[in-house]
Design an enzyme around this catalytic site. Sequence first.
Site, PDB file in Angstrom:
ATOM      1  CE  LYS A   1     -10.321 -43.427 -17.820  1.00  0.00           C
ATOM      2  NZ  LYS A   1      -9.878 -42.069 -18.100  1.00  0.00           N
TER       3      LYS A   1
ATOM      4  CD  GLU B   1       0.545 -52.837 -24.730  1.00  0.00           C
ATOM      5  OE1 GLU B   1      -0.701 -52.663 -24.651  1.00  0.00           O
ATOM      6  OE2 GLU B   1       1.291 -52.096 -25.388  1.00  0.00           O
TER       7      GLU B   1
ATOM      8  N   GLY C   1      -5.567 -41.827 -17.035  1.00  0.00           N
ATOM      9  CA  GLY C   1      -4.666 -42.931 -16.649  1.00  0.00           C
ATOM     10  C   GLY C   1      -3.436 -42.447 -15.903  1.00  0.00           C
ATOM     11  NE  ARG C   2      -1.371 -37.632 -19.570  1.00  0.00           N
ATOM     12  CZ  ARG C   2      -2.241 -37.934 -20.531  1.00  0.00           C
ATOM     13  NH1 ARG C   2      -2.495 -39.200 -20.806  1.00  0.00           N
ATOM     14  NH2 ARG C   2      -2.840 -36.993 -21.220  1.00  0.00           N
TER      15      ARG C   2
ATOM     16  CD  GLU D   1      -0.124 -41.299 -22.246  1.00  0.00           C
ATOM     17  OE1 GLU D   1      -0.795 -41.348 -21.196  1.00  0.00           O
ATOM     18  OE2 GLU D   1       0.219 -42.317 -22.873  1.00  0.00           O
TER      19      GLU D   1
ATOM     20  CG  HIS E   1      29.897 -41.694 -10.552  1.00  0.00           C
ATOM     21  ND1 HIS E   1      31.224 -41.432 -10.298  1.00  0.00           N
ATOM     22  CD2 HIS E   1      29.216 -41.334  -9.434  1.00  0.00           C
ATOM     23  CE1 HIS E   1      31.345 -40.961  -9.067  1.00  0.00           C
ATOM     24  NE2 HIS E   1      30.130 -40.901  -8.516  1.00  0.00           N
TER      25      HIS E   1
ATOM     26  CE  LYS F   1      -3.075 -47.536 -26.920  1.00  0.00           C
ATOM     27  NZ  LYS F   1      -4.132 -47.035 -26.057  1.00  0.00           N
TER      28      LYS F   1
HETATM   29  O1  F6P Z   1      -1.597 -46.088 -24.416  1.00  0.00           O
HETATM   30  C1  F6P Z   1      -1.711 -45.045 -23.545  1.00  0.00           C
HETATM   31  C2  F6P Z   1      -2.692 -45.324 -22.445  1.00  0.00           C
HETATM   32  O2  F6P Z   1      -3.977 -45.076 -22.873  1.00  0.00           O
HETATM   33  C3  F6P Z   1      -2.338 -44.495 -21.216  1.00  0.00           C
HETATM   34  O3  F6P Z   1      -2.823 -43.218 -21.274  1.00  0.00           O
HETATM   35  C4  F6P Z   1      -2.896 -45.332 -20.127  1.00  0.00           C
HETATM   36  O4  F6P Z   1      -2.379 -44.969 -18.887  1.00  0.00           O
HETATM   37  C5  F6P Z   1      -2.471 -46.698 -20.586  1.00  0.00           C
HETATM   38  O5  F6P Z   1      -2.635 -46.660 -21.988  1.00  0.00           O
HETATM   39  C6  F6P Z   1      -3.212 -47.864 -19.991  1.00  0.00           C
HETATM   40  O6  F6P Z   1      -4.576 -47.791 -20.227  1.00  0.00           O
HETATM   41  P1  F6P Z   1      -5.589 -48.704 -19.425  1.00  0.00           P
HETATM   42  O7  F6P Z   1      -5.499 -48.343 -17.990  1.00  0.00           O
HETATM   43  O8  F6P Z   1      -6.927 -48.425 -20.017  1.00  0.00           O
HETATM   44  O9  F6P Z   1      -5.181 -50.143 -19.642  1.00  0.00           O
END
Ligand code: F6P
Length: 546
Positions: free
Chosen positions: A210, A216, A271-272, A357, A388, A508
């Site tokens: 987003k 990452e 995002g979620r 979240e 199990h 972060k």
């Molecule tokens: O670190 C949490 C977060 O902001 C989530 O809410 C989001 O889904 C994820 O990181 C990834 O964010 P982006 O889509 O901006 O890379």
Amino acid sequence: MTRTTFALTKLRSWIALEKHAEAIRSVHLRTLFSQDPKRGERFCAEVADLFLDYSKNRITDETIQLLVRLAEECGLRERIESMFSGEKINITENRAVLHIALRAPVNSNVSTDGKNVVPEVHAVLQKMSGFVNRVRSGEWKGYTGSRIKNVVNIGIGGSDLGPVMAYEALRHYSDRSITFRFVSNVDGIDFVEATRDLDPAETLFIVSSKTFTTMETMTNAESARDWLLRKLGSCEAVAKHFVAVSTNAEKVAAFGIDTENMFGFWDWVGGRYSMDSAIGLSTMLAVGPEHFFAMLEGFHEMDEHYRTAPFERNVPALMGLLSVWYTNFFDAHTIAVLPYENYLKRFPAYLQQLTMESNGKSVTLDGTNVTYDTSPIYWGEPGTNGQHSFYQLIHQGTRLIPCDFIAFVHALTPVGRHHDILLANVLAQSEALAFGKTHEQVKSEGTADWLVPHRVFDGNRPSNTIMADRLTPKVLGSLIALYEHIVFTQGAIWNVNPFDQWGVELGKALAQAIIPELEGTESPELKHDSSTNNLILRYRQMKEMK
Ligand code: F6P
């Protein structure tokens, strides 16, 4: 409009629920079922293609009445309306919350800031469909002229968990000639293993973010670009092998991806809550536009139900209120989601972000500390595997763990007796949890006295069972929307903002400060606490030793 924290536990319905919970605590589900032979038929609800049996909950008609009253007193109906009408209910980010617009039919009107967003949503869906058809038909070629045979989604959190979950869930409907991989972790192994056996000439990367700034995702995207360029040589290859899903065109262009190959979404999609936006590009590539649109239909049906059904028959509202019932009146700390459908194996992981979240908050909308528990911990595994493993604790442990069982009447690929055996297990589990096995029953089986306590099942452990005909794209859409709205219901009762996530920011920022301290050759003065300083120094020393 916000309530104060103080108000929740002072509401008349809350106080009544506290008193009612005292009475219910000592009532066993065995008693409730024997008093009302039709209980299993009464405490049921239906929506879209889903059937909910909530009779095995520790509730009576009065419980439901009080919970509904709580919802009313908390203004749930008004809050739902505020979301659907595009009000900026994500107050800490001053944003509307309109994931419901992502699945609104083309002719509908969902507005925020005086603008109907539905046409833009459908324009993106059309652009996605066109691209997907070109890739799936082989018309879209890689840089060397080869057909795309591999798709790698790079993203994390909401830009990964939804796509992975949906890909796994809808695998039955997917194009098996394309290999799908998902890279999320900044641990380089994730990228290495995902690409180890892939030919770059046949590989398409979808960089899903987003913000297009997530550490990452950007680290993985850069490694992917290096990997591609190492093998294909020319920078021009990037245009044929990278597309982006983002709200940030500037950053996408700066990365080197042609914004023609960017699929957009909007700041009003969290995002979620984004797996049915362009973030679902990998899903659409896997199952094709038609199935994707069927999934959206399933979402939309649940949305309409949530918006219009009376709370007594409103499945997301009921399930949300039941989760509040156990969290706040029975001190339950977790909820297990147990799909008896292996294709849903990533559903619990997806729900972890969606639920925790969203409602893992300890201040209310007006910034005061809550005086009650908020989000329970959601977790789970597909049945029968969990049986199990951890079910022992659910059956005989000291903690109350409400369970959501999810089952389907038809297997997508029937194999011998498997499906009846699978379904017998899910039904057996909810029965065992609810009714248990008494001391007398165990004894009458000839069990030695000393062994009896070990073999007694107290029962009275609550569960919901969600049943559908089969796992179709439409059913998946309804199931996801169901949990989205459960989360909304919880947030409205607890008076928190389910749409921000400030709690992820500190880690972060600290990581950004520590990276140069680990990478640097010079040794800047470390200004952390003594534990962190010591760990950094140890890492540096051991790193030097190879
Ligand atoms: O670190 C949490 C977060 O902001 C989530 O809410 C989001 O889904 C994820 O990181 C990834 O964010 P982006 O889509 O901006 O890379």
